[in-house]
Design a protein around this motif. Structure first.
Motif, mmCIF file in Angstrom:
data_model
loop_
_atom_site.group_PDB
_atom_site.id
_atom_site.type_symbol
_atom_site.label_atom_id
_atom_site.label_comp_id
_atom_site.label_asym_id
_atom_site.label_seq_id
_atom_site.Cartn_x
_atom_site.Cartn_y
_atom_site.Cartn_z
ATOM 1 N N THR A 95 59.289 41.337 14.621
ATOM 2 C CA THR A 95 59.989 42.526 15.099
ATOM 3 C C THR A 95 58.977 43.581 15.559
ATOM 4 O O THR A 95 57.769 43.444 15.335
ATOM 5 C CB THR A 95 60.855 43.128 13.982
ATOM 6 O OG1 THR A 95 59.984 43.589 12.928
ATOM 7 C CG2 THR A 95 61.854 42.121 13.442
ATOM 8 N N GLN A 97 58.560 46.499 14.251
ATOM 9 C CA GLN A 97 57.933 47.006 13.037
ATOM 10 C C GLN A 97 56.828 46.071 12.552
ATOM 11 O O GLN A 97 55.718 46.503 12.227
ATOM 12 C CB GLN A 97 58.989 47.165 11.937
ATOM 13 C CG GLN A 97 58.471 47.596 10.581
ATOM 14 C CD GLN A 97 58.330 49.097 10.440
ATOM 15 O OE1 GLN A 97 58.945 49.845 11.181
ATOM 16 N NE2 GLN A 97 57.526 49.541 9.484
ATOM 17 N N GLN A 98 57.116 44.779 12.530
ATOM 18 C CA GLN A 98 56.151 43.804 12.030
ATOM 19 C C GLN A 98 54.934 43.701 12.946
ATOM 20 O O GLN A 98 53.802 43.559 12.479
ATOM 21 C CB GLN A 98 56.825 42.441 11.876
ATOM 22 C CG GLN A 98 57.846 42.407 10.749
ATOM 23 C CD GLN A 98 58.740 41.168 10.806
ATOM 24 O OE1 GLN A 98 58.974 40.598 11.891
ATOM 25 N NE2 GLN A 98 59.244 40.750 9.658
ATOM 26 N N GLU A 101 52.711 46.666 12.304
ATOM 27 C CA GLU A 101 52.081 46.630 10.984
ATOM 28 C C GLU A 101 50.919 45.637 10.879
ATOM 29 O O GLU A 101 50.151 45.675 9.915
ATOM 30 C CB GLU A 101 53.108 46.256 9.905
ATOM 31 C CG GLU A 101 54.083 47.353 9.548
ATOM 32 C CD GLU A 101 54.994 46.956 8.384
ATOM 33 O OE1 GLU A 101 54.597 46.064 7.607
ATOM 34 O OE2 GLU A 101 56.089 47.529 8.260
ATOM 35 N N ALA A 115 54.388 50.286 6.039
ATOM 36 C CA ALA A 115 55.709 50.465 6.635
ATOM 37 C C ALA A 115 55.909 51.911 7.068
ATOM 38 O O ALA A 115 56.403 52.186 8.171
ATOM 39 C CB ALA A 115 56.786 50.049 5.638
ATOM 40 N N LYS A 116 55.495 52.844 6.213
ATOM 41 C CA LYS A 116 55.646 54.264 6.521
ATOM 42 C C LYS A 116 54.790 54.667 7.725
ATOM 43 O O LYS A 116 55.244 55.388 8.627
ATOM 44 C CB LYS A 116 55.258 55.091 5.294
ATOM 45 C CG LYS A 116 55.443 56.592 5.474
ATOM 46 C CD LYS A 116 55.089 57.341 4.194
ATOM 47 C CE LYS A 116 55.255 58.845 4.379
ATOM 48 N NZ LYS A 116 54.909 59.594 3.140
ATOM 49 N N ALA A 118 53.607 52.668 10.092
ATOM 50 C CA ALA A 118 54.101 52.001 11.299
ATOM 51 C C ALA A 118 55.309 52.738 11.858
ATOM 52 O O ALA A 118 55.432 52.920 13.077
ATOM 53 C CB ALA A 118 54.448 50.546 10.994
ATOM 54 N N GLU A 119 56.202 53.162 10.989
ATOM 55 C CA GLU A 119 57.382 53.924 11.435
ATOM 56 C C GLU A 119 56.968 55.217 12.130
ATOM 57 O O GLU A 119 57.556 55.599 13.155
ATOM 58 C CB GLU A 119 58.286 54.224 10.242
ATOM 59 C CG GLU A 119 59.042 53.007 9.722
ATOM 60 C CD GLU A 119 59.717 53.277 8.373
ATOM 61 O OE1 GLU A 119 59.692 54.443 7.924
ATOM 62 O OE2 GLU A 119 60.249 52.318 7.782
ATOM 63 N N ILE A 122 55.617 54.321 15.584
ATOM 64 C CA ILE A 122 56.720 53.914 16.461
ATOM 65 C C ILE A 122 57.480 55.144 16.957
ATOM 66 O O ILE A 122 57.841 55.235 18.139
ATOM 67 C CB ILE A 122 57.651 52.937 15.715
ATOM 68 C CG1 ILE A 122 56.942 51.592 15.500
ATOM 69 C CG2 ILE A 122 58.963 52.743 16.472
ATOM 70 C CD1 ILE A 122 57.642 50.663 14.540
ATOM 71 N N GLU A 123 57.694 56.093 16.073
ATOM 72 C CA GLU A 123 58.387 57.325 16.475
ATOM 73 C C GLU A 123 57.520 58.140 17.434
ATOM 74 O O GLU A 123 58.019 58.687 18.428
ATOM 75 C CB GLU A 123 58.713 58.163 15.239
ATOM 76 C CG GLU A 123 59.495 59.435 15.570
ATOM 77 C CD GLU A 123 59.939 60.197 14.344
ATOM 78 O OE1 GLU A 123 60.571 61.255 14.506
ATOM 79 O OE2 GLU A 123 59.669 59.733 13.211
ATOM 80 N N GLU A 131 62.893 49.538 15.594
ATOM 81 C CA GLU A 131 61.987 48.877 14.644
ATOM 82 C C GLU A 131 62.363 47.414 14.398
ATOM 83 O O GLU A 131 61.491 46.570 14.204
ATOM 84 C CB GLU A 131 61.983 49.626 13.303
ATOM 85 C CG GLU A 131 61.332 50.994 13.338
ATOM 86 C CD GLU A 131 62.308 52.085 13.794
ATOM 87 O OE1 GLU A 131 61.927 53.268 13.736
ATOM 88 O OE2 GLU A 131 63.446 51.754 14.208
ATOM 89 N N ARG A 150 50.834 49.845 17.984
ATOM 90 C CA ARG A 150 50.026 48.964 17.137
ATOM 91 C C ARG A 150 48.576 49.424 17.111
ATOM 92 O O ARG A 150 47.884 49.297 16.093
ATOM 93 C CB ARG A 150 50.118 47.528 17.652
ATOM 94 C CG ARG A 150 49.388 46.508 16.796
ATOM 95 C CD ARG A 150 49.564 45.107 17.358
ATOM 96 N NE ARG A 150 49.191 45.050 18.761
ATOM 97 C CZ ARG A 150 49.486 44.014 19.563
ATOM 98 N NH1 ARG A 150 50.178 42.994 19.098
ATOM 99 N NH2 ARG A 150 49.113 44.023 20.815
#
Length: 432
Positions: A95, A97-98, A101, A115-116, A118-119, A122-123, A131, A150
């Motif tokens: 995904t 998100q993945q 990360e 995770a935090k 990466a979010e 992305i934002e 995500e 990334r």
């Protein structure tokens, strides 16, 4: 003077070809990227720009010279350097998100923390809400945003961008470029320097504080232009247009530095044995466009590029072919039909072929050598292999084949020689 982020001193890079010989891609490259600047690298295909970027990223070793990151020798990937690729390079089964990360996971960052972060990346790049999407569900522009997120999630000092916008349509690429400049200007990331490899002259002028122009065979810095213009540059401003013209002039200039290197001397010993990758239809199409309204035989190169709807990278080989055949003259960012070019554009097909053949024999040493060799041969026929071997003395095997293919196409069109695609034999044309 700001602190140096990246320093290259006398960097050389060569690759071993299939026949065991060495092909020099980069030679004696000196370059420094300083804190607080965006630098663009421009050069024709094969000039080694992407190779240089991979050396800086630690993905390729230099064969000679020194690569420093913040004063320390670079022997592999560094945590402070991240790269964005032209091809997106996303894992299709992961995904958004993945994918973002991945770098953090490779560094052993705890799952909750990565995770935090990466979010947040992305934002920052404008993909919040996607995500859980897979790459196949995204547009080209969104895929590249994932690639940028990334890179940014690694909080790099230096961001390397390898033609990051070239796979996108014009509007999407411009939007993403402007978004990146906004992140840079607003200091929303820890980035201290950006190095952009591009084939788009306008993009380089709009983004960069400095533009480096690479020569080819081998790649080395042949010119540097400082862009002393504030950001939020207007593409239509006289200052920007003047800079674009200056870069076009340097990119189309055949002048090389006076100090010849061993490699450049070797190439000079084979005049005409490297040909621009331009098809007859492209050569004549651009010539006719230049001859017709609204240009009437002379044009500003950026305007001609816009009218042709082609990328700079696609146009440069056509310009080179036209100039090689003495059909155009290029100076100070403008292109002009020569008297012969004007005559050619107005001629019928038979006359065009005759002119093309005459210019080919006069200006293209490889074509002249093939013709002369055929005339000396009693049968008027020769295999292509000896000419391939000749080219492979200074070109990689695939490049040698490409050059011979171009020479064959041009020679057949100009009725200088014929070629049998089934047997690979060259022969003199039959006399009517």
């Amino acid at each position: 003077m700001n602190q140096a982020l990246i320093q290259l001193r006398g960097v050389n890079k060569h690759f071993r070809t299939a026949d065991g010989s060495e092909r020099v891609v980069l030679e004696n490259v000196d370059f420094t990227l300083y804190e607080g600047e965006i630098v663009a690298l421009l050069g024709k295909s094969g000039s080694g720009k992407s190779t240089l970027l991979r050396i800086i990223a630690g993905l390729l070793p230099a064969n000679k010279g020194e690569v420093l990151y913040r004063g320390h020798p670079l022997f592999g990937p560094a945590r402070g350097i991240a790269m964005v690729f032209q091809s997106f390079a996303l894992f299709p089964w992961l995904t958004v998100q993945q994918n973002v990360e991945l770098g953090l996971e490779a560094q052993g960052i705890a799952k909750a923390v990565r995770a935090k972060e990466a979010e947040a990346a992305i934002e920052l790049i404008g993909l919040a809400g996607f995500e859980g999407a897979l790459p196949r569900e995204l547009s080209g522009g969104m895929k590249q945003r994932v690639g940028i997120a990334r890179a940014l999630v690694m909080k790099p000092d230096v961001l390397l961008m390898d033609e990051a916008f070239s796979a996108l349509d014009v509007l999407t690429g411009e939007t993403l470029r402007n978004d990146m400049l906004e992140l840079w200007e607003d200091k929303q990331t820890p980035m201290k320097g950006i190095l952009v490899v591009s084939h788009n002259i306008e993009e380089a002028v709009m983004m960069a504080d400095r533009i480096l122009i690479f020569s080819s065979d081998p790649g080395r810095v042949r010119a540097e232009i400082k862009v002393n213009l504030p950001r939020n540059r207007s593409e239509d401003s006289p200052e920007v247009r003047a800079l674009i013209d200056e870069v076009y002039n340097l990119m189309t200039s055949s002048a090389e530095p006076q100090e010849a290197t061993a490699s450049s001397q070797m190439h000079a010993a084979h005049p005409g044995y490297r040909l621009p990758d331009a098809e007859i239809s492209q050569i004549e199409g651009l010539l006719e466009m230049l001859a017709d309204e609204p240009f009437h035989g002379h044009a500003d190169l950026p305007k001609l590029a816009t009218e042709a709807g082609l990328l700079d990278e696609d146009l440069f080989p056509i310009y080179e072919a036209l100039r090689l055949l003495d059909l155009v003259h290029i100076a100070e960012g403008d292109i002009h039909l020569t008297v012969l070019g004007q005559h050619y554009s107005q001629a019928d097909q038979a006359t065009r072929k005759e002119i093309f053949g005459q210019q080919l024999l006069q200006h293209v040493a490889l074509a002249a050598r093939i013709r002369h060799s055929l005339e000396k041969e009693e049968s008027g026929e020769l295999a292509e292999e000896p000419f391939l071997r000749l080219l492979e003395e200074f070109l990689a095997e695939d490049e040698a084949k490409q050059v011979l293919d171009i020479a064959v196409e041009w020679g057949r069109y100009g009725e200088v020689y014929e070629y049998n695609f089934h047997t690979g034999m060259l022969n003199l044309p039959e006399i009517d």
